[in-house]
Design an enzyme around this catalytic site. Structure first.
Site, PDB file in Angstrom:
ATOM      1  N   LYS A 284     -10.272  -2.073  -5.130  1.00 27.74           N
ATOM      2  CA  LYS A 284     -10.088  -1.533  -3.788  1.00 27.74           C
ATOM      3  C   LYS A 284     -11.428  -0.980  -3.290  1.00 27.74           C
ATOM      4  O   LYS A 284     -12.108  -0.242  -3.996  1.00 27.74           O
ATOM      5  CB  LYS A 284      -9.035  -0.419  -3.825  1.00 27.74           C
ATOM      6  CG  LYS A 284      -8.439  -0.061  -2.479  1.00 27.74           C
ATOM      7  CD  LYS A 284      -7.240   0.868  -2.651  1.00 27.74           C
ATOM      8  CE  LYS A 284      -6.608   1.176  -1.306  1.00 27.74           C
ATOM      9  NZ  LYS A 284      -5.425   2.052  -1.443  1.00 27.74           N
ATOM     10  N   GLU A 370      11.660   5.305  -2.706  1.00 31.33           N
ATOM     11  CA  GLU A 370      12.318   6.387  -1.964  1.00 31.33           C
ATOM     12  C   GLU A 370      13.747   6.626  -2.429  1.00 31.33           C
ATOM     13  O   GLU A 370      14.200   7.775  -2.498  1.00 31.33           O
ATOM     14  CB  GLU A 370      12.311   6.063  -0.466  1.00 31.33           C
ATOM     15  CG  GLU A 370      10.925   6.032   0.165  1.00 31.33           C
ATOM     16  CD  GLU A 370      10.233   4.688   0.064  1.00 31.33           C
ATOM     17  OE1 GLU A 370       9.122   4.549   0.607  1.00 31.33           O
ATOM     18  OE2 GLU A 370      10.816   3.766  -0.558  1.00 31.33           O
ATOM     19  N   ARG A 398      14.976   4.500   4.111  1.00 27.24           N
ATOM     20  CA  ARG A 398      15.207   3.601   2.980  1.00 27.24           C
ATOM     21  C   ARG A 398      16.074   4.248   1.908  1.00 27.24           C
ATOM     22  O   ARG A 398      16.514   3.578   0.977  1.00 27.24           O
ATOM     23  CB  ARG A 398      13.863   3.172   2.390  1.00 27.24           C
ATOM     24  CG  ARG A 398      12.903   2.601   3.421  1.00 27.24           C
ATOM     25  CD  ARG A 398      11.605   2.144   2.822  1.00 27.24           C
ATOM     26  NE  ARG A 398      11.780   0.987   1.963  1.00 27.24           N
ATOM     27  CZ  ARG A 398      10.796   0.197   1.574  1.00 27.24           C
ATOM     28  NH1 ARG A 398       9.560   0.436   1.952  1.00 27.24           N
ATOM     29  NH2 ARG A 398      11.017  -0.825   0.794  1.00 27.24           N
TER      30      ARG A 398
END
Length: 621
Positions: A284, A370, A398
């Protein structure tokens, strides 16, 4: 002003994947360097997501080079990593508009480009959607290929594993690319693994592997022995056993910054039958040293000068609501050792960094999961802990079933600190916190609070923590009002609002921080202004007393009007036969577009000027 493409001669020849595929293979490494630099220069001028895209440059180029997009379908997960994809699919010269009003969407968006197959913003949807497309592609019989690209963060969600399990069962032709930008298996990356990946994706290995299985199919003991021997051998060099158990042919890990190895491996895998998984290791922030050293800090960036190698420091002043929550959590943890903080991979965004450092044994990042976060909190509450779930409004959607079934139904004392309620701005429709009041107020046993400023937020967090039942405090993204925040914490009386200004004729009932925008209208119209504080339980006595002394009501909230706090006021008045005119102001019945928070509130008539104009027009109608 867009970046001058004349400084990027190879990228100038690859405005679309069709043009990209016309380039000689040996030009691809230089093209990748130019694409990475163009991305850096573009995002530094516009703001946006940076580190993820820097890490997927070679992967993006290789996928579009090997696959016949858009006929072949390339499905991105989340979309932070898809900026290079946007640049290569005809949107290069519009990158400076990304995340701005009327500009490019921050994530892949179906209405924006035929190359954006799936509109995304939340994680872990790519494999399931790609599997649906793979099933349809087989019935078409046109030879269409389907590829899903999922990041290692998104692979932690249950949805991803559900889709992997189903894909392995139905056994359709598809490729899942696992973009792994963590360091957990860094020792396996390099020339040896690139070589192994080429061999394992090649025709000879595939023929031997599949042919051997057919030969051994009638000999269960030998077949099982061969399978275990293969797993043992692969386990020595690759972490692929898990995916093999799901029914995928696992290839990798491969260096995601070696464009030559990527192209060759993808070419080998393009025509393999059944579900395939290519494990790609990337870094990244690749190619820009500050982002490589601080990928979290450079995940989303403001406008900055990349040559200075530093991001501008946030100007001092008003604290954000996230910071108010983070400080309250630390203060509360010092008072109560039962407190536990939970986040689904949003430590920085939710203001939990300080808490995670001070109370590491009471801090849990459950990854992008979640549903699990909420049920995990339920288990803690059953065991006499006091869980606080820090979650974005749009992400709580969610976990709605878990909130109902695992928390509210059992009346467990779980506090939901709901960040990013209302309009979030540049992240657009996928992240607007437009629905939480509507879906929370229908749930029995819930307490739902809407603080109008930072101090109210702190006191409501304390109130919800102490009320011994499911409770939610929703607050917006960004800075507060600048009001002084009291260190002392005091529980508010449940379901009691407060009158801010007494007037006559019109009663304005404000839910949340739009109270600040409603003040000017109240002054101009000599209206009564009320900070309702609670959506549930609502201050029924206060509303009914106002009905006896006022001619009409106006409700204001930064939530969908349909089913929101204003609807609760309407229901209360009708239930008590108080037939008063009511103007409900809030978010419209559509997905709200991107832009700055100020731009969108003004567009929707929810700034000070718009609120006053709406009320005046309604009164005159």
């Amino acid at each position: 002003m867009s970046v001058d493409i004349s400084n990027f001669p190879n990228l100038a020849l690859a405005d679309t994947p069709v043009e990209l595929r016309s380039l000689p293979f040996d030009r691809l490494p230089v093209l990748c360097n130019e694409l990475r630099e163009y991305l850096l220069r573009s995002v530094s001028r516009s703001s946006g997501h940076l580190a993820s895209g820097l890490g997927t440059v070679e992967l993006t180029v290789a996928l579009h080079y090997v696959y016949n997009t858009p006929f072949d379908r390339l499905v991105w997960d989340v979309g932070h990593q898809a900026y290079p994809h946007k640049i290569l699919t005809g949107r290069r010269d519009r990158m400076q508009s990304i995340r701005q009003k009327d500009g490019l969407h921050p994530f892949p968006w179906r209405g924006e480009s035929e190359y954006d197959v799936l509109s995304v913003g939340h994680s872990s949807t790519s494999i399931g959607a790609a599997l649906g497309m793979a099933v349809a592609a087989e019935s078409e019989g046109l030879g269409r290929k389907i590829v899903a690209v999922i990041g290692d963060g998104a692979i932690t969600a249950g949805m991803a594993f559900e889709a992997l399990n189903h894909a392995g069962d139905v056994h359709k032709d598809m490729l899942v690319v696992l973009n792994d930008n963590e360091m957990s298996i860094s020792e396996n990356v390099g020339a040896l693994n690139n070589h192994l990946a080429r061999i394992m994706s090649g025709k000879l290995y595939t023929t031997i592997r599949e042919g051997g299985k057919k030969v051994l199919a009638g000999l269960p003991p030998v077949k099982e022995l061969a399978k275990r021997a293969e797993e043992h051998l692969k386990g020595m060099v690759v972490p692929g056993t898990l995916f093999e158990e799901f029914g995928f042919n696992y290839i990798g890990p491969i260096d995601g910054h070696d464009i030559n190895a990527l192209v060759e491996t993808l070419r080998n895998m393009r025509n393999l039958k059944g579900p395939q998984l290519l494990h790609v290791k990337t870094k990244k922030g690749k190619g820009y040293e500050p982002a490589e050293k601080d990928p979290i800090g450079y995940h989303g960036v403001p406008k900055f000068n990349p040559d200075e190698c530093t991001l501008p420091k946030a100007s001092g002043g008003k604290p954000s609501f996230s910071a108010i929550f983070g400080q309250w959590l630390c203060d509360m943890a010092a008072k109560d050792e039962k407190l536990v903080g939970i986040t689904p991979a949003m430590r920085e965004g939710s203001g939990l960094v300080k808490f995670s450092q001070q109370y590491p044994d009471r801090y849990f990042d459950v990854a992008i999961a979640e549903q699990h976060a909420v049920t995990f909190a339920a288990g803690l509450a059953i065991a006499d802990k006091k869980p606080v779930v820090a979650i974005y409004s749009s992400f709580l959607q969610r976990a709605y079933d878990q909130l109902i079934h695992d928390v509210a139904l059992q009346e467990l004392p779980v506090l939901f600190a709901i960040d990013r309620a209302g309009l979030v701005g540049a992240d657009g429709p996928t992240h607007q916190g437009a629905f939480d009041i509507s879906f929370l107020r229908t749930v029995p046993n819930m307490v739902v609070m809407t603080p109008s400023d930072e101090n109210e937020c702190r006191q409501m967090l304390y109130t919800g923590y102490q009320c011994n039942q499911p409770a939610a405090v929703r607050y917006p993204r960004g800075s507060g009002t600048g009001i002084e925040v009291q260190t002392e914490m005091q529980a508010l009386a449940l379901g009691k609002g407060r009158v801010i200004r007494e007037g006559k004729g019109t009663a304005i009932l404000a839910f949340g921080t739009l109270l600040q925008q409603a003040r000017a209208a109240a002054e101009a119209l000599d209206a009564t202004l009320v900070d309702m504080r609670f959506v549930k339980p609502m201050d029924e006595a206060l509303v009914l007393s106002l009905a006896a002394s006022h001619d009409q009501f106006v409700t204001i909230e930064d939530n969908a009007i349909m089913g929101g706090a204003g609807s609760a006021v309407n229901e209360l008045l009708m239930r008590n036969k108080q037939c008063k005119p009511v103007l409900n102001l809030g978010l419209p019945d559509r997905f709200v577009e991107q832009g700055t928070q100020e731009e969108i509130y003004a567009l929707l008539g929810l700034d000070s000027t718009g609120i006053q104009a709406s009320i005046e027009a309604w009164l005159l109608a």
